[in-house]
Design an enzyme around this catalytic site. Structure first.
Site, PDB file in Angstrom:
ATOM      1  N   HIS A 139      34.122 -43.499  88.081  1.00  0.00           N
ATOM      2  CA  HIS A 139      33.377 -44.470  88.913  1.00  0.00           C
ATOM      3  C   HIS A 139      32.438 -43.831  89.765  1.00  0.00           C
ATOM      4  O   HIS A 139      32.882 -43.298  90.863  1.00  0.00           O
ATOM      5  CB  HIS A 139      34.776 -45.093  89.606  1.00  0.00           C
ATOM      6  CG  HIS A 139      35.523 -46.000  88.659  1.00  0.00           C
ATOM      7  ND1 HIS A 139      35.302 -47.449  88.493  1.00  0.00           N
ATOM      8  CD2 HIS A 139      36.727 -45.626  88.101  1.00  0.00           C
ATOM      9  CE1 HIS A 139      36.376 -47.774  87.774  1.00  0.00           C
ATOM     10  NE2 HIS A 139      37.492 -46.914  87.529  1.00  0.00           N
ATOM     11  N   GLU A 181      30.763 -45.231  91.675  1.00  0.00           N
ATOM     12  CA  GLU A 181      30.561 -46.098  93.184  1.00  0.00           C
ATOM     13  C   GLU A 181      31.912 -45.508  93.830  1.00  0.00           C
ATOM     14  O   GLU A 181      31.886 -45.893  95.231  1.00  0.00           O
ATOM     15  CB  GLU A 181      30.816 -47.394  92.783  1.00  0.00           C
ATOM     16  CG  GLU A 181      32.333 -47.846  92.568  1.00  0.00           C
ATOM     17  CD  GLU A 181      32.661 -47.744  91.010  1.00  0.00           C
ATOM     18  OE1 GLU A 181      31.799 -47.079  90.276  1.00  0.00           O
ATOM     19  OE2 GLU A 181      33.839 -48.415  90.477  1.00  0.00           O
ATOM     20  N   CYS A 195      33.163 -47.200  83.266  1.00  0.00           N
ATOM     21  CA  CYS A 195      34.621 -47.288  83.028  1.00  0.00           C
ATOM     22  C   CYS A 195      35.119 -48.110  81.963  1.00  0.00           C
ATOM     23  O   CYS A 195      34.429 -47.835  80.766  1.00  0.00           O
ATOM     24  CB  CYS A 195      35.510 -47.739  84.312  1.00  0.00           C
ATOM     25  SG  CYS A 195      37.139 -47.330  84.215  1.00  0.00           S
TER      26      CYS A 195
END
Lengths: 253, 198
Positions: free
Chosen positions: B180, B182, B78
């Site tokens: 992202h 994650e 990001c």
């Protein structure tokens, strides 16, 4: 293509999920981590946790819950309820939440929106609004829908965005708990006036309602709580309907 | 060792947890001295200027350049990928790490900003970071600034929004993703797993 998101909302207090009907009459509906995992597997695009604990006790319990959810699921989630300062926001974000939702505290202190956006970026700051129809417009309410603040909901939405909100979560108090559909007129009015994504909330009862919120309410995301918790509808049923109606949706997940 | 830089980036915990979930034992480092031989992750949520300032206060920019020179594998996530570029409209007075040539821009008005939610990746070249990831997979984005698509040697995948933008970059040992991983469920975890196994 950017998809329309389907978001289960979990009201929590003392680290447990509760169900809200017109903001009162609470029934326990389970463990937040278990619920989060269930929705993650069902294909939820995102989750919202609203801490409805009125006092500021239990912040540790909330942080612990956020940490446990973030360790278990790998989809974005928003946390709201009782967040009053940039420090509160930082605590929750550092525990693994992606976004912070503020409602009453933003109305009391609009500068909090700006401060939060400056510290963490607009994409982290969701302003939630509880609106109730008043003649031809909508009035804004605070404290989980208890008090009117005599502020036009559409105007407030615009101001929140000007101050740095990256997303709006718009709840119609008239529709909430009725299961008769979202207030698409309110949603469309706000969505057309602002440049940020709008999440539709309050009133979902059938698959069609979600489709309508996107088509007529111009919502970027749709949210529901008890409908999902009590398995009246699955996320997959809504996704199938979106797909059929040519609304972009994340399939398969 | 996977070293994850803690410079007060908001998504630190989620990134750490995702690596742990995949069986790695990441180490959170707040200064270069804490680095243990291995890979480096620059997470990130927030402002380009704040991120660069926080890295400078902790003496990371020079260290990152040294490690990059030594061939250490590095990934930015990001804002962590944006600061690998030269500059950003978000903070015109701040210089980025300049591993890649290009200037980060703000999405043009018209579409909704931030670009928020799940969108598809469009690959243009094979890359080990995208091993076992299907072209067209959905990943989660949340950003108001973007890396413009440019004719260059580093762009691996892009994404379509009001402005098309670079979503995955790689040159030599330097990687970056605008989304992202994650928070991108199976697809994101696969990408992080690929990074672990590089």
């Amino acid at each position: 293509m950017l998809v329309k998101r389907i978001i289960p909302c979990l009201d929590v207090t003392g680290g447990r999920v509760v169900k809200g009907v017109k903001f009162v009459d609470l029934i326990d509906a389970g463990d937040p981590v278990e619920q989060a995992q269930y929705y993650n597997e069902e294909g939820a695009d995102e989750l919202v946790f609203l801490d409805i604990t009125a006092s500021s006790d239990g912040r540790d319990i909330l942080q612990d819950m956020v940490r446990r959810v973030a360790a278990t699921i790998h989809i974005p989630f928003t946390v709201g309820g009782g967040i009053r300062s940039v420090a509160d926001m930082r605590d929750i974000l550092r525990c693994g939440a992606d976004k912070i939702s503020i409602n009453t505290s933003a109305i009391k202190n609009p500068d909090l929106i700006t401060q939060g956006a400056r510290a963490f970026g607009s994409q982290c700051i969701v302003v939630a609004t509880d609106a109730r129809r008043k003649g031809v417009s909508w009035d804004t309410y605070t404290h989980g829908g208890r008090y009117s603040v005599n502020m036009d909901a559409v105007q407030w939405a615009k101001e929140a965005v000007e101050r740095g909100a990256g997303e709006l979560l718009v709840t119609s108090m008239d529709c909430d708990g009725t299961q008769e559909g979202f207030d698409n007129e309110l949603l469309a009015r706000i969505s057309e006036e602002v440049s940020v994504p709008v999440i539709a909330s309050g009133g979902a009862g059938a698959v069609r309602h979600f489709v309508d919120a996107v088509k007529f309410g111009k919502a970027d995301a749709v949210l529901a709580a008890s409908l999902f918790h009590f398995r009246q509808l699955t996320i997959n049923e809504i996704k199938k309907a979106f797909f059929k109606d040519e609304i972009p949706v994340r399939l398969p997940y | 060792m996977i070293n994850i830089i803690d410079y007060e980036g908001g998504n630190l915990f989620s990134v750490v947890k995702a690596f742990e979930f995949l069986g790695a034992e990441p180490k959170v480092i707040t200064r270069p001295e804490e680095y243990e031989a291995g890979k480096i992750v620059i997470p990130g949520v927030g402002d380009f200027g704040d991120a660069m300032r926080a890295l400078q206060e902790r003496n990371f920019p020079l260290f990152l350049h040294e490690k990059a020179q030594e061939g250490v594998l590095l990934i930015g996530i990001c804002v962590g990928v944006q600061i690998l570029f030269q500059s950003s409209e978000e903070a015109p007075d701040t210089k980025g790490l300049s591993f890649f040539r290009n200037a980060v821009k703000r999405f043009s008005p018209g579409g909704k900003i931030p670009h928020m939610g799940w969108n598809t990746l469009d690959f243009h070249s094979e890359n080990p970071l995208l091993y076992n990831v299907e072209n067209g997979s959905y990943v989660y984005f949340a950003h108001s600034y973007y890396i413009p698509v440019a004719s260059n040697d580093y762009e691996i995948a892009h994404c379509h929004y009001s402005d098309s933008f670079t979503a995955v970059v790689n040159r030599d040992n330097i990687y970056g993703v605008q989304f992202h991983p994650e928070k991108s469920q199976k697809t994101g975890l696969q990408i992080l797993k690929n990074f672990i196994e590089l």
